[in-house]
Design an enzyme around this catalytic site. Structure first.
Site, mmCIF file in Angstrom:
data_model
loop_
_atom_site.group_PDB
_atom_site.id
_atom_site.type_symbol
_atom_site.label_atom_id
_atom_site.label_comp_id
_atom_site.label_asym_id
_atom_site.label_seq_id
_atom_site.Cartn_x
_atom_site.Cartn_y
_atom_site.Cartn_z
ATOM 1 N N GLU A 243 5.868 13.564 18.573
ATOM 2 C CA GLU A 243 6.565 13.501 17.396
ATOM 3 C C GLU A 243 6.136 14.503 16.375
ATOM 4 O OE1 GLU A 243 6.453 10.588 14.516
ATOM 5 O OE2 GLU A 243 8.531 10.337 14.455
ATOM 6 N N LYS B 245 0.899 -1.046 0.133
ATOM 7 C CA LYS B 245 -0.012 -0.079 -0.023
ATOM 8 C C LYS B 245 1.054 1.239 -0.187
ATOM 9 C CE LYS B 245 -2.960 3.387 1.650
ATOM 10 N NZ LYS B 245 -1.829 4.337 1.449
ATOM 11 N N CYS C 127 12.041 9.243 11.059
ATOM 12 C CA CYS C 127 11.790 8.832 12.447
ATOM 13 C C CYS C 127 12.856 8.699 13.324
ATOM 14 C CB CYS C 127 11.228 7.363 12.335
ATOM 15 S SG CYS C 127 12.384 6.349 11.151
ATOM 16 N N GLU D 66 7.054 -0.302 12.580
ATOM 17 C CA GLU D 66 8.260 0.644 12.685
ATOM 18 C C GLU D 66 7.798 2.070 13.015
ATOM 19 O OE1 GLU D 66 11.261 -0.327 12.815
ATOM 20 O OE2 GLU D 66 10.918 -2.498 12.383
HETATM 21 P P1 NAD Z 1 0.693 7.745 8.998
HETATM 22 O O1 NAD Z 1 0.672 6.740 10.031
HETATM 23 O O2 NAD Z 1 -0.163 8.772 9.110
HETATM 24 O O3 NAD Z 1 0.648 6.796 7.616
HETATM 25 C C1 NAD Z 1 1.533 5.866 7.187
HETATM 26 C C2 NAD Z 1 0.768 5.066 6.411
HETATM 27 O O4 NAD Z 1 -0.346 4.219 6.874
HETATM 28 C C3 NAD Z 1 0.328 5.746 4.908
HETATM 29 O O5 NAD Z 1 0.443 4.779 3.814
HETATM 30 C C4 NAD Z 1 -1.158 5.670 5.283
HETATM 31 O O6 NAD Z 1 -1.755 5.661 4.099
HETATM 32 C C5 NAD Z 1 -1.459 4.515 5.897
HETATM 33 N N1 NAD Z 1 -2.426 4.533 7.007
HETATM 34 C C6 NAD Z 1 -3.085 5.621 7.505
HETATM 35 N N2 NAD Z 1 -4.024 5.195 8.285
HETATM 36 C C7 NAD Z 1 -4.226 3.928 8.108
HETATM 37 C C8 NAD Z 1 -5.174 2.825 8.566
HETATM 38 N N3 NAD Z 1 -6.239 3.048 9.430
HETATM 39 N N4 NAD Z 1 -4.988 1.526 8.431
HETATM 40 C C9 NAD Z 1 -4.016 1.230 7.619
HETATM 41 N N5 NAD Z 1 -2.894 2.144 6.908
HETATM 42 C C10 NAD Z 1 -3.202 3.328 7.211
HETATM 43 O O7 NAD Z 1 2.171 8.326 9.243
HETATM 44 P P2 NAD Z 1 2.814 9.464 8.193
HETATM 45 O O8 NAD Z 1 2.486 10.832 9.054
HETATM 46 O O9 NAD Z 1 2.572 9.270 6.673
HETATM 47 O O10 NAD Z 1 4.274 9.170 8.153
HETATM 48 C C11 NAD Z 1 5.019 9.560 9.261
HETATM 49 C C12 NAD Z 1 5.263 8.622 10.542
HETATM 50 O O11 NAD Z 1 6.134 7.516 10.097
HETATM 51 C C13 NAD Z 1 5.969 9.117 11.840
HETATM 52 O O12 NAD Z 1 5.570 8.770 12.980
HETATM 53 C C14 NAD Z 1 7.485 8.412 11.474
HETATM 54 O O13 NAD Z 1 8.399 8.547 12.612
HETATM 55 C C15 NAD Z 1 7.045 7.255 11.046
HETATM 56 N N6 NAD Z 1 8.326 6.568 10.371
HETATM 57 C C16 NAD Z 1 8.755 5.454 11.191
HETATM 58 C C17 NAD Z 1 9.849 4.802 10.525
HETATM 59 C C18 NAD Z 1 10.613 3.728 11.532
HETATM 60 O O14 NAD Z 1 11.485 3.028 10.761
HETATM 61 N N7 NAD Z 1 10.419 3.385 12.580
HETATM 62 C C19 NAD Z 1 10.523 5.183 9.285
HETATM 63 C C20 NAD Z 1 9.751 6.305 8.747
HETATM 64 C C21 NAD Z 1 8.562 6.870 9.159
#
Ligand code: NAD
Length: 490
Positions: free
Chosen positions: A387, A179, A288, A254
């Site tokens: 964050e 996705k 992150c 993650e």
């Molecule tokens: P987000 O959680 O809003 O979205 C991430 C993904 O999840 C997107 O593809 C989104 O479409 C999907 N998503 C959203 N709601 C969902 C649901 N209810 N069910 C299934 N999928 C859903 O995050 P974001 O704001 O796009 O990304 C930033 C976040 O990602 C930050 O918290 C960052 O720290 C984290 N991140 C973590 C790592 C790691 O390795 N720990 C790496 C990169 C980013």
């Protein structure tokens, strides 16, 4: 060139073909650089996801029937095409995210290295052989695929996030439904095309576009998906774990970080400032692993603060290779961060520099936030515990080492941490005691190399580690096999 590579509407890849959402609905992808519409993307719903999962399920047995070495050869072919088309991949990333082309090229290089490492696992995929208490009995473990992997990613480093999940999922013999993040649809679509052109059998990798609470949620709910690997926010991760937990699907999370960087009184201050600037602001703080809590010993605090402010004010903001960082990914993110900064001010924190949108002619149409340094926030205030995922760092005065370690650990997160010191004693004690999945001495808060595990303590994850060989445990079942010899049959 890049704009020509991005289609008017980005389709899904299902069973080796490109297709739009059944409903025909689309979502607009807006450029964070200038606010213009770049393209549409398929707004996939539950039915589209069902088709993708069915395709993956149908393709998986034959894929698992190849030897791991054969699967590795196909993954190598994908990485070779990625290398040939590295400029195109980077161009698309730069267009979608506003990241400089040089940074996007670097990210694509890291994704290729990730792929090569996992392709090489085709010749390892080690289990172990061990002893038995029983005569004539031998024990080994082998790795076996789970089935269909549902992979959900964030937009911050789009091709690295894809490589991080797709390559280990496939080498283990799973088929996958990826996705894409709605803010970086084209990178995922282009990668799907590369996999197709490299000869990956149809249905082994399907790419679904759409909204998180629609396409993403449908993937998590689908009972045919045996493992879900998610990179994104802690709030969404928590929801995914609850839904997948109901049906006991495996989940790898993650999640976010609020990462501390400690500057001791014996640190090389110039280097500590340089690393803080990189750790807090590179990729507009959308990492992150970014350092967002800077804990500085009292005796060097004023000197450090003055140099950090000067450094932050000297950064160039924009989308070119001459700039230090670009826009944040969308307006919603920008608004959210500005609101948190305002509330922190209301609680008595001081904005030392930044704290506002860039509104000059070059930046007004984009999602640009000035490099922001804040002091005087309480350690448990919203800005210290939430964050932001943007170019915002908070400074905290600490009396000495014990206070720094205590404050570093006083966080709901535990992803990365760093200490600047010349003392082996402080460095050792810090890296042993800090509650973080990655601890660094005298550099920045960064992610791991492809062969090393990455992941967080506490609310930064659920205990899994990707990439490294540790990722294989996310995407495979371990089977113990006992062989018994019948002496009479010898
Ligand atoms: P987000 O959680 O809003 O979205 C991430 C993904 O999840 C997107 O593809 C989104 O479409 C999907 N998503 C959203 N709601 C969902 C649901 N209810 N069910 C299934 N999928 C859903 O995050 P974001 O704001 O796009 O990304 C930033 C976040 O990602 C930050 O918290 C960052 O720290 C984290 N991140 C973590 C790592 C790691 O390795 N720990 C790496 C990169 C980013």
């Amino acid at each position: 060139m890049t704009d020509n590579l991005i289609p008017e509407v980005i389709p899904n890849w299902v069973n080796g073909s490109e297709c739009l959402a059944d409903s025909g609905a689309t979502i607009d992808k807006i450029s964070p650089v200038d606010g213009r519409r770049i393209c549409g993307l398929a707004r996939s719903g539950a039915n589209d996801v069902r088709k993708a999962v069915a395709a993956a399920r149908a393709a998986q047995p034959a894929w698992a029937g190849l030897t791991p070495v054969e699967r590795g050869e196909l993954l190598y072919r994908i990485t070779r095409l990625m290398r040939e088309e590295q400029k195109q991949i980077a161009g698309i990333i730069a267009a979608e995210t506003g990241m400089a082309l040089s940074a996007a090229l670097g990210e694509a290089g890291a994704a290729i290295a990730q792929g090569e490492f996992m392709a090489g696992e085709g010749r390892r995929l080690y289990g172990h052989s061990t002893t038995s208490a029983v005569q004539d009995k031998y024990a080994v473990t082998v790795r076996q695929p789970i089935g269909v992997a549902g992979l959900i990613i964030a937009a911050n480093t789009p091709i690295a996030n894809i490589a991080w999940k797709v390559f280990p999922a496939l080498i283990c013999g799973n088929a996958a439904v990826l996705k894409a993040a709605e803010d970086t649809p084209a990178t995922a679509w282009y990668f799907g095309g590369i996999a197709h052109r490299a000869g990956l059998p149809k249905g082994v990798l399907n790419v679904i576009q759409g909204a998180g609470d629609e396409a993403g949620a449908a993937l998590v709910e689908n009972p045919e998906v045996g493992v879900i690997s998610f990179t994104g926010s802690t709030a969404v991760g928590r929801r995914i774990a609850a839904v997948a937990g109901e049906r006991l699907a495996r989940v790898s999370l993650e999640l976010g970080g609020k990462n501390p960087l400690v500057v001791c009184d014996d640190a090389d201050l110039e280097r500590a400032v340089e690393w803080t600037l990189l750790s807090a602001f590179s990729n507009a703080g959308q990492r992150c692993a970014a350092a967002s809590r800077i804990l500085v010993f009292e005796s060097v605090y004023d000197r450090f603060r003055e140099r950090l402010i000067r450094g932050a004010e000297g950064l160039n903001i924009g989308p070119s290779d001459q700039d230090d960082y670009g826009p944040v990914i969308n307006r919603r993110q920008l608004k959210k961060m500005l609101a948190v900064v305002e509330r922190a001010k209301g609680k008595g924190a001081t904005v030392l520099t930044g704290g506002h949108r860039l509104t000059d002619a070059a930046h007004a149409a984009g999602c640009y936030l000035a490099p922001t340094v804040i002091e005087g926030a309480g350690p448990q205030d919203e800005i210290s515990t939430t964050e932001l995922f943007g170019p915002v760092a908070c400074l905290y005065r600490v009396e000495g080492f014990a206070a720094a370690l205590q404050l570093a650990n006083a966080s709901p997160y535990g992803l990365t941490a760093c200490i600047h010191t010349r003392s082996i004693h402080r460095a050792t004690e810090f890296t042993q005691k800090v509650q973080a999945g990655v601890a660094v001495i005298n550099a920045g808060t960064y992610g791991s190399e492809p062969h090393m595990p990455f992941g967080g303590f506490k609310q930064s994850g659920n205990g899994t580690r990707e990439p490294g060989t540790e990722a294989l445990s996310v995407y495979s079942e371990l089977k113990a096999i006992y062989t018994n010899i019948d002496r009479g049959a010898l």
